[in-house]
Write a protein that holds these residues in place. Structure first.
Motif, PDB file in Angstrom:
ATOM      1  N   VAL A 215      78.228  39.375  -4.666  1.00 13.84           N
ATOM      2  CA  VAL A 215      77.952  38.064  -4.068  1.00 13.84           C
ATOM      3  C   VAL A 215      77.476  38.219  -2.625  1.00 13.84           C
ATOM      4  CG1 VAL A 215      79.041  35.918  -3.276  1.00 13.84           C
ATOM      5  CG2 VAL A 215      79.510  36.768  -5.580  1.00 13.84           C
ATOM      6  N   LEU A 216      78.150  39.119  -1.882  1.00 14.72           N
ATOM      7  CA  LEU A 216      77.735  39.356  -0.498  1.00 14.72           C
ATOM      8  C   LEU A 216      76.322  39.935  -0.425  1.00 14.72           C
ATOM      9  CD1 LEU A 216      80.945  40.787   1.229  1.00 14.72           C
ATOM     10  CD2 LEU A 216      79.987  38.491   1.406  1.00 14.72           C
ATOM     11  N   ARG A 217      75.972  40.810  -1.359  1.00 15.05           N
ATOM     12  CA  ARG A 217      74.615  41.382  -1.352  1.00 15.05           C
ATOM     13  C   ARG A 217      73.568  40.290  -1.584  1.00 15.05           C
ATOM     14  NH1 ARG A 217      72.402  45.125  -4.193  1.00 15.05           N
ATOM     15  NH2 ARG A 217      72.058  46.926  -2.858  1.00 15.05           N
ATOM     16  N   GLN A 218      73.846  39.371  -2.514  1.00 15.29           N
ATOM     17  CA  GLN A 218      72.902  38.296  -2.776  1.00 15.29           C
ATOM     18  C   GLN A 218      72.811  37.336  -1.580  1.00 15.29           C
ATOM     19  OE1 GLN A 218      70.756  37.900  -5.364  1.00 15.29           O
ATOM     20  NE2 GLN A 218      71.450  39.975  -5.885  1.00 15.29           N
ATOM     21  N   ALA A 219      73.956  37.035  -0.997  1.00  9.78           N
ATOM     22  CA  ALA A 219      73.950  36.153   0.176  1.00  9.78           C
ATOM     23  C   ALA A 219      73.181  36.801   1.327  1.00  9.78           C
ATOM     24  CB  ALA A 219      75.378  35.832   0.598  1.00  9.78           C
ATOM     25  N   GLY A 220      73.399  38.112   1.510  1.00 10.40           N
ATOM     26  CA  GLY A 220      72.676  38.815   2.557  1.00 10.40           C
ATOM     27  C   GLY A 220      71.185  38.834   2.302  1.00 10.40           C
ATOM     28  N   LEU A 221      70.775  38.987   1.022  1.00 16.97           N
ATOM     29  CA  LEU A 221      69.360  38.966   0.678  1.00 16.97           C
ATOM     30  C   LEU A 221      68.727  37.623   1.020  1.00 16.97           C
ATOM     31  CD1 LEU A 221      66.834  40.157  -0.661  1.00 16.97           C
ATOM     32  CD2 LEU A 221      67.748  39.394  -2.874  1.00 16.97           C
ATOM     33  N   ARG A 222      69.409  36.526   0.680  1.00 16.91           N
ATOM     34  CA  ARG A 222      68.867  35.198   0.982  1.00 16.91           C
ATOM     35  C   ARG A 222      68.761  34.977   2.496  1.00 16.91           C
ATOM     36  NH1 ARG A 222      68.490  31.688  -3.213  1.00 16.91           N
ATOM     37  NH2 ARG A 222      69.419  32.346  -5.199  1.00 16.91           N
ATOM     38  N   LEU A 223      69.785  35.422   3.217  1.00 23.26           N
ATOM     39  CA  LEU A 223      69.737  35.265   4.667  1.00 23.26           C
ATOM     40  C   LEU A 223      68.616  36.110   5.274  1.00 23.26           C
ATOM     41  CD1 LEU A 223      71.125  33.816   6.968  1.00 23.26           C
ATOM     42  CD2 LEU A 223      72.735  35.731   7.150  1.00 23.26           C
ATOM     43  N   HIS A 224      68.423  37.302   4.724  1.00 23.81           N
ATOM     44  CA  HIS A 224      67.327  38.158   5.201  1.00 23.81           C
ATOM     45  C   HIS A 224      65.972  37.490   4.950  1.00 23.81           C
ATOM     46  CE1 HIS A 224      64.799  41.665   5.859  1.00 23.81           C
ATOM     47  NE2 HIS A 224      64.255  41.418   4.677  1.00 23.81           N
ATOM     48  N   GLU A 225      65.798  36.916   3.775  1.00 21.12           N
ATOM     49  CA  GLU A 225      64.527  36.248   3.469  1.00 21.12           C
ATOM     50  C   GLU A 225      64.271  35.094   4.436  1.00 21.12           C
ATOM     51  OE1 GLU A 225      64.973  35.169  -0.589  1.00 21.12           O
ATOM     52  OE2 GLU A 225      64.364  37.143  -1.360  1.00 21.12           O
ATOM     53  N   THR A 226      65.352  34.401   4.825  1.00 23.10           N
ATOM     54  CA  THR A 226      65.196  33.323   5.805  1.00 23.10           C
ATOM     55  C   THR A 226      64.726  33.873   7.146  1.00 23.10           C
ATOM     56  OG1 THR A 226      66.936  32.036   4.731  1.00 23.10           O
ATOM     57  CG2 THR A 226      66.377  31.442   6.998  1.00 23.10           C
ATOM     58  N   HIS A 227      65.383  34.976   7.590  1.00 25.18           N
ATOM     59  CA  HIS A 227      64.953  35.610   8.841  1.00 25.18           C
ATOM     60  C   HIS A 227      63.491  36.039   8.759  1.00 25.18           C
ATOM     61  CE1 HIS A 227      68.788  35.617  10.822  1.00 25.18           C
ATOM     62  NE2 HIS A 227      69.381  36.336   9.888  1.00 25.18           N
ATOM     63  N   ARG A 228      63.121  36.682   7.648  1.00 23.02           N
ATOM     64  CA  ARG A 228      61.757  37.192   7.517  1.00 23.02           C
ATOM     65  C   ARG A 228      60.736  36.057   7.529  1.00 23.02           C
ATOM     66  NH1 ARG A 228      58.985  41.641   5.997  1.00 23.02           N
ATOM     67  NH2 ARG A 228      60.892  42.848   5.813  1.00 23.02           N
ATOM     68  N   LYS A 229      61.008  34.993   6.800  1.00 21.61           N
ATOM     69  CA  LYS A 229      60.062  33.874   6.781  1.00 21.61           C
ATOM     70  C   LYS A 229      59.918  33.254   8.164  1.00 21.61           C
ATOM     71  CE  LYS A 229      60.368  32.561   1.914  1.00 21.61           C
ATOM     72  NZ  LYS A 229      58.940  32.799   1.663  1.00 21.61           N
TER      73      LYS A 229
END
Length: 500
Positions: A192-206
């Motif tokens: 769950v933490l890996r998926q949450a981190g991925l979504r947060l990373h995508e937000t930063h990248r965008k």
């Protein structure tokens, strides 16, 4: 769902975004480290009566040393890299990225101290601290996805390895039933933490991609605004130049007409002056019409084979009277042969060069020569005029430019060589220039065969980017004898004036 309208960014943009993500990661690390240092005494306090104190203090010392190493990396970043570009940021993380997984190993090894070795209440507190540390790492490390994943994976796998050793080796698989549920809960929480981190990373990248796109848009708008301002400046300069240059011959025409009306018996003296003024006006308008056709894209190409000697002799008939009127020698040396080009545009190029040679030559003469070389036919225009200083040799091909030091530059719009440069670019005929102030100038036109399709494409491109006019290439030293020894009398004197 609303479609994504963000345009893809280029390679440079991708690197910039990666660099900014590393920068964002490093900005959060000092606070993350402070939190980690604060949790060390908490762990010691919770496990002081449950875990072996030597092992507990050893863990605390190792974790503190690792925290000090991370602080040192952070200081080095601030001192050496923080103000650098994206490449330096990415290289820094490649060199020091291992520090985060090592720190995760230290925290994962806390399970050796409390898992199935302390009361359930203390284990619960320790698991809560571990979960909070993992969740906090998402906020601190999600800017750089590989670093966040390495940290989370190392933390979870270290804890799972300790639990597996305790359950399988030390307890022989006979431990309490809730151990299996704890392993399942840990694995689930990890994913769950890996998926949450991925979504947060995508937000930063965008966000950073949007910043880059906005910056590119601002730069593009700035360039376009500057181009518009330059166009307004060119237009104002053109209007001022046109008003000044056209006024002179037109005003002269009016004076000559009034003079002829009042004294008709002077017709033989005044008529040639009227003719010269009329020619000056026609020449000015010809250059304007050439410019309009080039900029509007209405130039029509007719590529065919034409005789080189006939081209030069036709130009001789047109420009010899101008040279004779100034008392200049005018020589033409043409060799038989054919070239592939647009006859009208090629004649315009060579004619403009001859006109300039006559215009800026007060003594000596002008030589127009054609010769066959290993690379193809070449047309050379030699003069013994004022010459062009090196500092002006690129500027003369700019629109509306006139060399300040040249006498007679008040005539014309400064479009002749600008038009020559653009026509040479369209036809694919490289133009070479060599000149010495006070000694003369040589233009050499390499008449390579013109490809009709390529010429049409270059003509279209020139209307889009009118600043793409090629500059002449300063070639090898100009030969002192551009024509054969059988040249007409008077040519050697001209050559001596042009020798370099």
């Amino acid at each position: 769902m609303k479609p994504d309208t963000t345009s893809p960014i280029d390679t440079a943009g991708t690197q910039w975004v990666e660099g900014e993500l590393v920068r964002s990661l490093m900005r959060t690390q000092r606070n993350t480290q402070l939190l980690g240092l604060m949790l060390i005494p908490v762990f010691i306090g919770v496990l002081w009566t449950d875990a072996p104190r030597a092992a507990l203090l050893l863990w605390a010392a190792a974790t503190a040393i690792m925290a000090a190493a991370r602080f040192r990396v952070i200081r080095r970043y601030g001192r050496e890299v923080s103000g650098s570009g994206a490449a330096e940021h990415l290289d820094f993380l490649r060199r020091y990225g291992f520090i985060w997984p090592l720190s995760a190993v230290c925290w994962g090894l806390t399970t050796v101290l409390f898992f199935d070795r302390s009361p359930l209440s203390d284990q619960f507190v320790c698991w809560l601290i571990m979960a909070g540390l993992a969740m906090f790492s998402i906020n601190g490390l999600s800017s750089h996805l590989p670093t966040m994943r390495r940290y989370l994976d190392t933390l979870a796998l270290t804890a799972l390895a300790v639990m597996a050793w305790r359950m399988g080796v030390e307890l022989g698989g006979h431990g309490p039933g809730y151990h299996g549920w704890m392993v399942l809960l840990l694995v689930t929480f990890w994913q769950v933490l890996r998926q949450a981190g991925l979504r947060l990373h995508e937000t930063h990248r965008k966000n950073y991609e949007l910043q880059y796109s906005n910056r590119q848009l601002i730069e593009s708008l700035t360039r376009q605004t500057q181009a518009a301002l330059d166009a307004v400046e060119i237009k104002n300069r053109f209007l001022a130049s046109a008003a000044h240059d056209i006024r002179q011959p037109v005003h002269a025409l009016g004076l000559y007409a009034d003079w002829l009306g009042s004294e008709p018996e002077l017709v033989h003296d005044i008529a040639p002056k009227i003719v010269e003024s009329t020619k000056a006006v026609n020449a000015l308008f010809d250059s304007l019409f050439d410019l309009v056709r080039l900029d509007s894209g209405k130039i029509r190409l007719k590529i065919e084979e034409l005789r080189l000697d006939k081209l030069l002799h036709d130009l001789e008939l047109q420009y010899r009277p101008l040279a004779d009127a100034k008392g200049l020698q005018f020589r033409v040396h043409a060799v038989p042969g054919t070239v592939t080009s647009d006859p009208i545009l090629l004649q315009r190029i060579v004619g403009n060069l001859i006109s300039n040679a006559v215009k800026y030559t007060d003594r000596g003469g002008v030589l127009v020569a054609a010769r066959m070389t290993r690379s193809g036919p070449r047309i050379e225009i030699w003069d013994t005029g004022v010459g062009i200083a090196p500092s002006y040799q690129k500027e003369i091909f700019r629109e509306f430019y006139k060399v300040p030091s040249h006498a007679g530059t008040e005539e014309g719009f400064g479009l002749g060589l600008y038009i020559v440069g653009r026509l040479c670019n369209i036809l694919g005929h490289p133009l070479q220039l060599q000149s010495k102030p006070g000694r003369g100038t040589v233009f050499r036109l390499l008449v390579y065969p013109t490809d009709p399709r390529g010429a049409a494409e270059r003509a279209t491109a020139s209307t889009v980017n009118i600043k793409a006019t090629p500059m002449p290439i300063l070639s090898e030293p100009v030969e002192a004898d551009p024509v054969s020894a059988s040249s007409p009398a008077g040519e050697p004197a001209l050559q001596r004036g042009l020798s370099y």
